[in-house]
Design a protein around this motif. Structure first.
Motif, PDB file in Angstrom:
ATOM      1  N   MET A   1     -14.401  24.301   0.587  1.00 49.52           N
ATOM      2  CA  MET A   1     -15.134  24.476  -0.652  1.00 49.52           C
ATOM      3  C   MET A   1     -15.302  25.955  -0.961  1.00 49.52           C
ATOM      4  N   ILE A   2     -15.549  26.771   0.074  1.00 50.09           N
ATOM      5  CA  ILE A   2     -15.707  28.206  -0.134  1.00 50.09           C
ATOM      6  C   ILE A   2     -14.419  28.814  -0.644  1.00 50.09           C
ATOM      7  N   ALA A   3     -13.267  28.398  -0.070  1.00 48.34           N
ATOM      8  CA  ALA A   3     -11.986  28.988  -0.480  1.00 48.34           C
ATOM      9  C   ALA A   3     -11.698  28.705  -1.940  1.00 48.34           C
ATOM     10  N   ARG A   4     -12.087  27.501  -2.438  1.00 44.22           N
ATOM     11  CA  ARG A   4     -11.834  27.181  -3.834  1.00 44.22           C
ATOM     12  C   ARG A   4     -12.716  28.002  -4.756  1.00 44.22           C
ATOM     13  N   VAL A 132     -30.728  28.813  10.115  1.00 44.76           N
ATOM     14  CA  VAL A 132     -30.656  28.461   8.707  1.00 44.76           C
ATOM     15  C   VAL A 132     -29.538  27.449   8.514  1.00 44.76           C
ATOM     16  N   GLN A 133     -29.764  26.489   7.617  1.00 43.68           N
ATOM     17  CA  GLN A 133     -28.802  25.426   7.387  1.00 43.68           C
ATOM     18  C   GLN A 133     -28.021  25.681   6.101  1.00 43.68           C
ATOM     19  N   SER A 134     -26.873  25.025   5.979  1.00 44.02           N
ATOM     20  CA  SER A 134     -26.066  25.148   4.781  1.00 44.02           C
ATOM     21  C   SER A 134     -26.836  24.610   3.576  1.00 44.02           C
ATOM     22  N   GLY A 135     -26.830  25.383   2.489  1.00 40.76           N
ATOM     23  CA  GLY A 135     -27.573  25.025   1.293  1.00 40.76           C
ATOM     24  C   GLY A 135     -28.876  25.762   1.139  1.00 40.76           C
ATOM     25  N   GLU A 167     -15.465  36.060   7.882  1.00 38.93           N
ATOM     26  CA  GLU A 167     -15.688  34.773   7.245  1.00 38.93           C
ATOM     27  C   GLU A 167     -16.806  34.866   6.212  1.00 38.93           C
ATOM     28  N   ILE A 168     -16.739  34.018   5.180  1.00 35.73           N
ATOM     29  CA  ILE A 168     -17.751  33.967   4.135  1.00 35.73           C
ATOM     30  C   ILE A 168     -18.848  33.003   4.573  1.00 35.73           C
ATOM     31  N   TYR A 169     -20.083  33.505   4.596  1.00 37.54           N
ATOM     32  CA  TYR A 169     -21.213  32.688   5.024  1.00 37.54           C
ATOM     33  C   TYR A 169     -22.194  32.398   3.900  1.00 37.54           C
ATOM     34  N   ALA A 170     -22.117  33.140   2.788  1.00 34.88           N
ATOM     35  CA  ALA A 170     -23.028  32.905   1.676  1.00 34.88           C
ATOM     36  C   ALA A 170     -22.390  33.418   0.396  1.00 34.88           C
ATOM     37  N   ILE A 205     -26.837  31.541  -1.690  1.00 36.99           N
ATOM     38  CA  ILE A 205     -26.832  30.206  -1.104  1.00 36.99           C
ATOM     39  C   ILE A 205     -25.965  30.228   0.148  1.00 36.99           C
ATOM     40  N   VAL A 206     -26.504  29.777   1.260  1.00 35.67           N
ATOM     41  CA  VAL A 206     -25.768  29.729   2.518  1.00 35.67           C
ATOM     42  C   VAL A 206     -24.746  28.608   2.446  1.00 35.67           C
ATOM     43  N   GLU A 207     -23.487  28.946   2.686  1.00 39.01           N
ATOM     44  CA  GLU A 207     -22.405  27.974   2.626  1.00 39.01           C
ATOM     45  C   GLU A 207     -21.862  27.610   4.005  1.00 39.01           C
ATOM     46  N   ARG A 208     -22.180  28.439   4.995  1.00 34.25           N
ATOM     47  CA  ARG A 208     -21.719  28.147   6.355  1.00 34.25           C
ATOM     48  C   ARG A 208     -22.833  28.528   7.314  1.00 34.25           C
ATOM     49  N   GLN A 209     -23.272  27.604   8.113  1.00 35.05           N
ATOM     50  CA  GLN A 209     -24.353  27.862   9.041  1.00 35.05           C
ATOM     51  C   GLN A 209     -23.809  28.320  10.386  1.00 35.05           C
TER      52      GLN A 209
END
Length: 400
Positions: A1-4, A132-135, A167-170, A205-209
């Motif tokens: 989802m992050i790559a898109r 922290v959790q994703s979202g 890596e992308i985390y947020a 927004i955190v996308e990867r925890q």
């Protein structure tokens, strides 16, 4: 989802740190496996002298190393500025970023040249908290990278935030809140605060925890914020006294002036065990220290600072030099010319100079003695340095 998502935002991304392994983003894993601390080797309760000092909770003086923040960084664009953005001639990377963003949005700019003054290139930074959790949402800081004069009223375009592992985390986006402002006229400029830096509360927004195995740790590592052997021993003894009555065994062992290793009982979860320990009360101890900031004239004197009896004399010599040149005219009908004759006045004055006895068996007496001399902070700084050189200051003198 992050790559898109990231394919539709800025093509330029900034990464200042060298790539490392993804494992470096995990919380501390000192307690993994079946490793146990030999608590018996640390000896029994200490026999430190009773101290009447401040009492603090363990949560206020120590932190757990099993959980830590991770820093994120990204490169983005702030749009919607009122003519206070980057000058595209002085900041060519801003124009390149505008082109890349518009091309990713399906807008071609072949042969065109952007001349907008309402766009600024920025660096976005954030701290990714532990557990922290994703979202979840986190705060971000936005700072201008080019020559923009203000970010007031701007909006950050969707910006990926990366960690040192690449890596992308947020993902950050939203209006930028700036506390400072800058107003400029033809003959005067008024600036308050820093208008080229701002924050976006809950702007990412955190996308990867980050994977956390806190409840799997059998040994917890606790570190004091202010290292001190006496405080470390008192914390260890307090934890052991509590766990002895609560679980029937001593669980903590000091390692050095900062670190305490704690065996987690198997019959309780890690979160519940830490919650019980962090509210225990401990008498803290600090070394005698005097902190001096010569730039601002700030002096901070610790509670245990003492001064042996000394005689202090402090005087200030002021020398004032005044230049009053005089114009000398030639005599009438002469061949002379008008000349300037120098005239100098020198005035020297010395204030103070009295000799005072200074002794500080406690903090209140020391402060009263310094105030009795009647000197300004810069004079007190010079006096403290002189007392330290004389060997009468029974404390560490820290100069900043």
């Amino acid at each position: 989802m992050i790559a898109r998502w990231t394919s539709t935002i800025l093509a330029a991304a900034c990464l200042l740190a060298a790539p490392v392994l993804a494992a470096d983003l995990r919380p501390g894993t000192a307690g993994e496996g079946n490793f146990r601390v030999n608590v018996a080797a640390s000896g029994g309760p200490s026999e430190l002298p009773d101290r009447i000092g401040p009492v603090s909770r363990i949560k206020d003086i120590a932190t757990l190393l099993t959980a830590r923040d991770n820093q994120l960084i990204g490169y983005g664009l702030v749009i919607g500025l009122q003519g206070s953005g980057d000058g595209l001639r002085n900041s060519p990377f801003t124009e390149q970023s505008i082109r890349a963003m518009l091309q990713n949005l399906g807008i071609a700019m072949e042969g065109g040249q952007a001349r907008a003054k309402n766009v600024a290139a920025v660096i976005v930074t954030a701290n990714l908290p532990p557990f922290v959790q994703s979202g979840a949402r986190i705060d971000v800081s936005v700072s201008s990278l080019g020559d923009a004069s203000s970010l007031q009223g701007g909006t950050l375009v969707m910006t990926p935030l990366r960690a040192p592992d690449g890596e992308i985390y947020a993902v950050a986006q939203g209006p930028v809140f700036v506390s400072g402002f800058s107003v400029q006229g033809q003959a005067e400029t008024l600036t308050k605060g820093v208008p080229t830096s701002g924050r976006i509360p809950s702007g990412a927004i955190v996308e990867r925890q980050v994977d956390a195995r806190f409840n799997d740790d059998t040994v917890l590592t606790m570190q004091l914020r202010n290292p001190d052997f006496s405080t470390t021993i008192r914390v260890t003894d307090t934890i052991n006294a509590y766990t002895q009555s609560r679980f029937g065994k001593r669980t903590a062992a000091e390692q050095d002036s900062r670190t305490i290793l704690i065996n987690r009982p198997t019959e309780v979860s890690a979160a519940r065990f830490v919650a019980e320990l962090e509210n225990l009360l401990v008498e803290t101890d600090t070394p005698a220290r005097v902190v001096v900031d010569e730039r601002t004239g700030t002096i901070v004197i610790g509670q245990d600072v003492k001064i042996s009896q000394v005689a202090v004399s402090h005087g200030q010599l002021t020398v004032r030099i005044t230049e009053q040149p005089q114009i000398v005219q030639p005599a009438p009908f002469s061949d002379g010319v008008t000349a300037e004759e120098p005239s100098t006045t020198i005035d020297a004055q010395q204030a103070g100079g009295q000799v005072a006895m200074l002794e500080g068996p406690d903090l209140q007496t020391l402060v009263s003695g310094l105030n009795r001399i009647g000197v300004k902070p810069d004079g007190i700084i010079a006096i403290l340095q002189g007392i330290k050189s004389a060997g009468a200051l029974q404390a560490e003198l820290v100069l900043q």
